[in-house]
Scaffold this active site. Structure first.
Site, PDB file in Angstrom:
ATOM      1  N   GLU A   3       6.598 -10.602   8.032  1.00  0.00           N
ATOM      2  CA  GLU A   3       6.321  -9.170   7.855  1.00  0.00           C
ATOM      3  C   GLU A   3       5.468  -9.060   6.603  1.00  0.00           C
ATOM      4  O   GLU A   3       5.953  -9.288   5.501  1.00  0.00           O
ATOM      5  CB  GLU A   3       7.656  -8.432   7.740  1.00  0.00           C
ATOM      6  N   CYS A  52       5.858  -1.906   2.176  1.00  0.00           N
ATOM      7  CA  CYS A  52       4.933  -2.454   3.160  1.00  0.00           C
ATOM      8  C   CYS A  52       4.406  -1.361   4.079  1.00  0.00           C
ATOM      9  O   CYS A  52       3.280  -1.405   4.529  1.00  0.00           O
ATOM     10  CB  CYS A  52       5.621  -3.548   3.962  1.00  0.00           C
ATOM     11  N   LYS A  78      16.167 -17.212  -0.172  1.00  0.00           N
ATOM     12  CA  LYS A  78      15.398 -17.388  -1.416  1.00  0.00           C
ATOM     13  C   LYS A  78      14.855 -16.014  -1.784  1.00  0.00           C
ATOM     14  O   LYS A  78      13.825 -15.567  -1.280  1.00  0.00           O
ATOM     15  CB  LYS A  78      14.251 -18.367  -1.176  1.00  0.00           C
ATOM     16  N   GLU A 138      -4.686  -4.076   0.824  1.00  0.00           N
ATOM     17  CA  GLU A 138      -3.393  -3.499   0.450  1.00  0.00           C
ATOM     18  C   GLU A 138      -3.258  -3.483  -1.084  1.00  0.00           C
ATOM     19  O   GLU A 138      -3.354  -4.526  -1.723  1.00  0.00           O
ATOM     20  CB  GLU A 138      -2.252  -4.329   1.052  1.00  0.00           C
TER      21      GLU A 138
HETATM   22  P1  NAD Z   1       4.872 -12.859  -2.555  1.00  0.00           P
HETATM   23  O1  NAD Z   1       4.475 -12.685  -1.167  1.00  0.00           O
HETATM   24  O2  NAD Z   1       4.064 -13.750  -3.423  1.00  0.00           O
HETATM   25  O3  NAD Z   1       6.379 -13.393  -2.648  1.00  0.00           O
HETATM   26  C1  NAD Z   1       7.394 -13.006  -1.736  1.00  0.00           C
HETATM   27  C2  NAD Z   1       8.419 -14.127  -1.682  1.00  0.00           C
HETATM   28  O4  NAD Z   1       7.805 -15.326  -1.227  1.00  0.00           O
HETATM   29  C3  NAD Z   1       9.017 -14.463  -3.040  1.00  0.00           C
HETATM   30  O5  NAD Z   1      10.385 -14.783  -2.866  1.00  0.00           O
HETATM   31  C4  NAD Z   1       8.233 -15.678  -3.466  1.00  0.00           C
HETATM   32  O6  NAD Z   1       8.908 -16.485  -4.388  1.00  0.00           O
HETATM   33  C5  NAD Z   1       8.036 -16.385  -2.145  1.00  0.00           C
HETATM   34  N1  NAD Z   1       6.880 -17.264  -2.099  1.00  0.00           N
HETATM   35  C6  NAD Z   1       5.686 -17.103  -2.698  1.00  0.00           C
HETATM   36  N2  NAD Z   1       4.867 -18.130  -2.407  1.00  0.00           N
HETATM   37  C7  NAD Z   1       5.559 -18.962  -1.594  1.00  0.00           C
HETATM   38  C8  NAD Z   1       5.268 -20.203  -0.949  1.00  0.00           C
HETATM   39  N3  NAD Z   1       4.075 -20.794  -1.091  1.00  0.00           N
HETATM   40  N4  NAD Z   1       6.222 -20.778  -0.205  1.00  0.00           N
HETATM   41  C9  NAD Z   1       7.430 -20.187  -0.044  1.00  0.00           C
HETATM   42  N5  NAD Z   1       7.778 -19.034  -0.636  1.00  0.00           N
HETATM   43  C10 NAD Z   1       6.848 -18.417  -1.388  1.00  0.00           C
HETATM   44  O7  NAD Z   1       5.042 -11.453  -3.160  1.00  0.00           O
HETATM   45  P2  NAD Z   1       4.968 -11.050  -4.654  1.00  0.00           P
HETATM   46  O8  NAD Z   1       4.489 -12.064  -5.612  1.00  0.00           O
HETATM   47  O9  NAD Z   1       6.283 -10.533  -4.914  1.00  0.00           O
HETATM   48  O10 NAD Z   1       3.817  -9.985  -4.502  1.00  0.00           O
HETATM   49  C11 NAD Z   1       2.495 -10.369  -4.149  1.00  0.00           C
HETATM   50  C12 NAD Z   1       1.850  -9.297  -3.331  1.00  0.00           C
HETATM   51  O11 NAD Z   1       2.511  -9.191  -2.067  1.00  0.00           O
HETATM   52  C13 NAD Z   1       2.015  -7.951  -3.945  1.00  0.00           C
HETATM   53  O12 NAD Z   1       0.951  -7.671  -4.771  1.00  0.00           O
HETATM   54  C14 NAD Z   1       2.070  -7.030  -2.780  1.00  0.00           C
HETATM   55  O13 NAD Z   1       0.800  -6.549  -2.451  1.00  0.00           O
HETATM   56  C15 NAD Z   1       2.551  -7.855  -1.655  1.00  0.00           C
HETATM   57  N6  NAD Z   1       3.934  -7.553  -1.266  1.00  0.00           N
HETATM   58  C16 NAD Z   1       4.134  -7.143  -0.003  1.00  0.00           C
HETATM   59  C17 NAD Z   1       5.416  -6.844   0.402  1.00  0.00           C
HETATM   60  C18 NAD Z   1       5.697  -6.389   1.789  1.00  0.00           C
HETATM   61  O14 NAD Z   1       6.756  -5.853   2.049  1.00  0.00           O
HETATM   62  N7  NAD Z   1       4.801  -6.595   2.711  1.00  0.00           N
HETATM   63  C19 NAD Z   1       6.471  -6.947  -0.475  1.00  0.00           C
HETATM   64  C20 NAD Z   1       6.231  -7.396  -1.770  1.00  0.00           C
HETATM   65  C21 NAD Z   1       4.953  -7.706  -2.141  1.00  0.00           C
END
Ligand code: NAD
Length: 504
Positions: free
Chosen positions: A264, A298, A189, A397
């Site tokens: 992660e 990250c 996904k 972060e």
């Molecule tokens: P997110 O964590 O919300 O989403 C990452 C993935 O998880 C996406 O595919 C999303 O659709 C999925 N997801 C979200 N909620 C979910 C749930 N309840 N159940 C299952 N899957 C779910 O990341 P984002 O919206 O892209 O960004 C949000 C914040 O996360 C950013 O502001 C940033 O700070 C952080 N981020 C961190 C990393 C990292 O590598 N650690 C990467 C991207 C974003």
């Protein structure tokens, strides 16, 4: 089901190309035939439509992955599985430019960075292709006579891989390559913001020799498809990279169903510069640690801890190094800093800049958006000094091009500041003193410590977080264990089974 590839072919003049779900070896529209537009972060234009899948598609995708577990994939030897992974690696090298172009359109990272990153994913498939038939089990000496006890490592089953928008194919690969080498089948996904490259990538699997259903992709939103995927009874393990909020939610859902996870979740990683460091190298290392990919990684080194005796000089040199970095079109080879990938992330970074100013931090560089560039989704590289450890800007972060600087007095103080967050993903240490190096490596709580370098990762080396930066490890030999269950087998050579009703 509508065939998405057909509708792409049939699309009239100005219709956008469509990327469907990819299930059982075939790209198609989602069950409800809903689509949403995906936008380029630089120009803000919609450039493609993505299938908006629902729980019904999760059902179909997981069923396909579950059937594939007992199909031809299960009949392949580990060596044959490994050869599929190696063929896939060759195909990635061939198609890297096309895959990278799609990815850049979606997340706005620099062309130079993305092409190299996509090409490098091939090395992960080669590495795990080689590892697939080298997972040896053990003969276990026991205290029982007349038995032969040994372990077997068996594929966990259907694995869900959920990824963010910052490095879509690369972060997927960190999970997908070991999962396939282990013999699992997979439902990916991707982020709703950057799904197209994964759908395109999925088409290579058949050519590489993977049976249909081994790798499936469902596109759409976290709450609509991510959650049904995590909670699906036939999904055994979840591999997730992303924000800590979604990570916690996934962990809670997985716990209710007693599933295993690899998480992660990012960090607030310190870069620690001592007064004996090679300053020129340290400046470059600190800049690449925080401003590459506009800080949207990250492992960003977002907290600079610098010895008080060189604090002012170091900040001055940093500012001079970054001040002229050109912001602009990620496809332009002169661009050093690209746009922020999503409107939500752009707003979040700008909010944090306001929070830092409100907390009394001094903005030594940047601190503004650049509305005149592209669609306006740009944040200047920003450096805050006068930051104290408990400020939100020092603890949370940001996931953007924002660096905070704090001076330290001695090694103990550096360790105290370095470990003073809930995260523990990575740390950089800049010193030429060997004794200090060894001591700092031991005392800093982080899953990766770089000394006199920053950002190096490899398919050979375990990567993951201490504390709230995550659970489990990706890359390296250990990562394949995340996708294997251990079975202990007891074979009796003494056929006399003791009568349980006779007292001895
Ligand atoms: P997110 O964590 O919300 O989403 C990452 C993935 O998880 C996406 O595919 C999303 O659709 C999925 N997801 C979200 N909620 C979910 C749930 N309840 N159940 C299952 N899957 C779910 O990341 P984002 O919206 O892209 O960004 C949000 C914040 O996360 C950013 O502001 C940033 O700070 C952080 N981020 C961190 C990393 C990292 O590598 N650690 C990467 C991207 C974003």
């Amino acid at each position: 089901m509508t065939d998405a590839t057909d509708s792409r072919v049939a699309a009239s003049g100005d219709a956008l190309p469509r990327y469907g779900v990819f299930i059982d070896g075939r790209e198609c529209a989602a069950v409800e035939d809903q689509w949403y537009a995906t936008h380029g972060p630089f120009d803000g234009e919609a450039w493609a439509e993505i299938a908006r899948a629902s729980a019904a598609d999760v059902e179909t995708a997981v069923d396909a992955a579950d059937r594939a577990l007992s199909g031809p994939w299960s009949q392949m030897s580990a060596s044959e599985r490994g050869r599929c992974l190696m063929r896939l690696a060759d195909l990635i090298v061939e198609r890297a430019p096309q895959l990278a172009e799609i990815e850049m359109r979606d997340n706005g990272k620099l062309a130079t960075e993305v092409t190299g990153q996509v090409r490098y994913t091939a090395e992960y498939y080669r590495y795990y292709g080689g590892l697939a038939d080298k997972i040896e089990s053990s003969v276990i000496p026991t205290d029982k006579k007349g038995v032969f006890a040994y372990t077997r490592y068996e594929a966990k089953g259907v694995v869900a891989i959920i990824t963010p928008w910052n490095s879509p194919l690369s972060l997927t690969t960190w999970k997908l390559a070991p999962a396939l080498a282990a013999g699992c089948t997979v439902v990916v996904k991707p982020s709703e913001f950057t799904s197209a490259s994964m759908v395109e990538f999925a088409k290579l699997f058949e050519e590489a020799g993977f049976p249909p259903g081994v790798v499936n992709v469902i596109t759409g939103f976290g709450n609509e498809v991510g959650e049904p995927l995590v909670t699906h009874p036939k999904v055994a393990h979840i591999g997730f990279t992303g924000g800590d909020q979604a990570g916690r939610r996934i962990y809670e859902l997985a716990a209710r169903h007693l599933k295993t996870v690899t998480l992660e979740l990012g960090g607030k990683s310190p870069q620690i510069v001592f007064d004996d460091a090679d300053i020129e190298q340290a400046v470059k290392g600190v800049v690449s640690g925080i401003f590459a990919a506009s800080g949207q990684t990250c492992l960003a080194g977002s907290r600079l801890l610098v010895h008080e005796s060189i604090h002012d000089e170091f900040v001055e040199r940093l500012v001079a190094f970054v001040a002229d970095a050109r912001l602009g079109d990620p496809l332009d080879s002169e661009t050093r800093i690209g746009p922020i990938a999503t409107p939500g992330q752009f707003r979040k970074i700008m909010e944090y800049i306001e929070i830092a100013k409100g907390e009394g931090a001094h903005c030594a560089l940047g601190g503004n958006s650049r509305p005149e560039l592209g669609a306006g989704q740009f944040v200047e590289p920003t450096i805050f000094t006068g930051v104290t450890p408990k400020m939100r800007i020092a603890q949370e972060e940001v996931f953007g091009p924002v660096l905070v600087v704090m001076p330290f007095t001695d090694e103990d103080h550096a360790v105290e500041l370095a470990n003073d967050t809930s995260f523990g993903l990575a740390a950089g240490i800049w010193t030429r003193d060997l004794h200090r190096t060894m001591s700092m490596v031991e005392r800093v709580k982080a899953g990766t410590v770089w000394v006199n370098n920053y950002r190096a990762t490899s398919y050979t080396s375990p990567f993951g977080g201490f504390k709230q930066s995550g659970i489990g490890r990706e890359s390296g030999v250990d990562a394949i264990r995340e996708y294997l269950d251990t079975k202990c087998v007891w074979i009796s050579s003494d056929l006399q089974v003791a009568n349980p009703f006779v007292r001895r």
